[in-house]
Design a protein around this motif. Sequence first.
Motif, mmCIF file in Angstrom:
data_model
loop_
_atom_site.group_PDB
_atom_site.id
_atom_site.type_symbol
_atom_site.label_atom_id
_atom_site.label_comp_id
_atom_site.label_asym_id
_atom_site.label_seq_id
_atom_site.Cartn_x
_atom_site.Cartn_y
_atom_site.Cartn_z
ATOM 1 N N PRO A 1 0.825 -1.216 0.000
ATOM 2 C CA PRO A 1 0.000 0.000 0.000
ATOM 3 C C PRO A 1 0.858 1.265 0.000
ATOM 4 N N SER B 1 -7.604 -6.075 4.441
ATOM 5 C CA SER B 1 -6.184 -5.738 4.230
ATOM 6 C C SER B 1 -5.407 -6.365 5.377
ATOM 7 N N GLU C 1 -6.788 -9.020 -1.677
ATOM 8 C CA GLU C 1 -6.628 -8.532 -0.289
ATOM 9 C C GLU C 1 -7.794 -8.905 0.619
ATOM 10 N N GLU D 1 -3.350 -4.786 7.269
ATOM 11 C CA GLU D 1 -3.399 -3.833 8.381
ATOM 12 C C GLU D 1 -4.683 -4.042 9.197
#
Lengths: 352, 249
Positions: free
Chosen positions: A48, A129, A119, A131
Amino acid sequence: MKKLGVCLFFFFLLINCTSKEEGIYTPISYNLEIPILFSNKLIAPIIPSNNPLTEEGVALGKKLFFDKILSGDNSQACASCHNPQNSFTDLQKFSEGINGSLGSRNSMPLFNLAWNFDERFAWDGKELSLERQALEPVKNPIEMHSNWIIVAQKLQSNFEYPNLFLQAFGDSKIDSVLITRAIAQFERTIISGKSKFDKFLIGEATLNIQEENGFNIFMDETKGDCFHCHGSNNNPLWTDNKFHNNGLDQVFTDLGLGAVTGDTNDNGKFKSPSIRNLAFTAPYMHDGRFTTLDEVINHYSEGLKQSNTIDPLMKKVNQGGVQLSTQEKADLKAFLFSLTDYDFINNPAFKE
Amino acid sequence: MKKIISFLISLAILGACSGPNEELTTQVSIKFLHNWNDTPILIRDLNTIKFTNANGELLSIERIRYIVSNVVLINNENEIYELSKYQLIDFGDNEVIINADEVPLGSYKLSFIFGFTDRDNTDGIYQDLNSNSFNVPRMLGGGYHFMQFDGKYLNENNQETGFNYHMIRAVNGSDTNNQVFQDTSFKVDLGVISIANNDEIKIKTDLSEWFKNPNTWDLNQLNTLLMPNFNAQVLMNQNGKSVFSLIQD
């Protein structure tokens, strides 16, 4: 005299500015070592733009990944259920949280995550994602059972972490965003691409007859027909990272993707896991129901169960499966084990 | 000062030269819209047994992905504008669009190849298609799927049964030492179109045609394991030619 004064004023102003800039540490860009097979065959990994890999970010993410400080009672780290020795999973059917509670899904192995192009992470694709995925276990009451405010406070009062965050992100104020960014950075560096079969594909190893036969069964639409979902010599991820109902159940106790999308057509669908490193990742399937690889192969050979959402690629479901002979099963298993990456599990970069 | 004047004069000359000869160009996009006969298929129509093929079998569509390659516009002077070297069309992705910039306005013939010709169907060379697991095993000649069309149909016993209408270059592998291949890609000529400003070209993909014309497809006979079936691949090639048409606004 006036001119001299003005010159000196600007000179000191310049010096002042320079010192301030020197105070901000610029992290060093991380050079992701991509296996040649991946760079030849696959599109670029997903990094990203708001979380580029840096030496400092990856190192911090690794430290956090192995640090039990993230859990409510400081007894568990990410690595507790995602052990590098087991291809970043554990040997349990369901992992135990800090209070001894068990989950209902098998801990997923972690590698080659930056090549999950859609993702969608986790067995049911609920995490959009890396994260975001990292946010979940810390606050999950049956896993690390903490909360992000407390975790951030613990890290903030630690003698080491504030400076590490400053170096990685230019900010010593720690919060869940920066913590999960660091962990995701580390996770993107976890790459497995040096198995015997990888080496065979780049001309550095030879398969034995059984492994070769097994690969042919894997690729043969009239035999194993595994390649439609589990990659091939041209897709070294060995997964399509998509969601399929692979005929485990007639009636679903776990809806999988269906519970996430709310679409009944997705009920019973789970992510195809990569078939790399199966030697380290038992038990198998989203609920760890199969303790051995033989059981997995038997499932596809004669154990398929019909249901509304079964994938049409499970083409011989009416006969129970693809009906492999004992020899074919043994050959297929030999091929699968040729995807075992010992360099990966012994890589010091992935050890505490 | 002298230099500035010279520069301005040069600029004016340059401007004057390029002005009258400048070609008017536009952005062109191509959209594939999927139908069953004349009825549009929407994402929400997937996974439900609701379509009837020419042979009378009820079926569902679960996954439909295919390759179009060499998508070109050819003008009256036989000049070729390549809009796309190749594109994977995945119905599940909803908006499938090919975009091209700077296409001169005017009249063109539009055509593409369904799948890859043998020349372009080289094993493993397209990273995006490898990443999408669209490959064909080497034992079947390698290269790529032309189409992966998966669904379920009600068989003769009224049981839901999977079908995998997968199209590849036809291969007869009965003699493993001497496999025979046949290029089953085909050219789709969509006729003459006029490109005006910011044009969107809509192509109708009528999936019912795969089961209809000229060969009535019997899913009870041809449902799965079609990749190694040479004759089935030839039938697909024949049926595919009536699948695509231009939607005229």
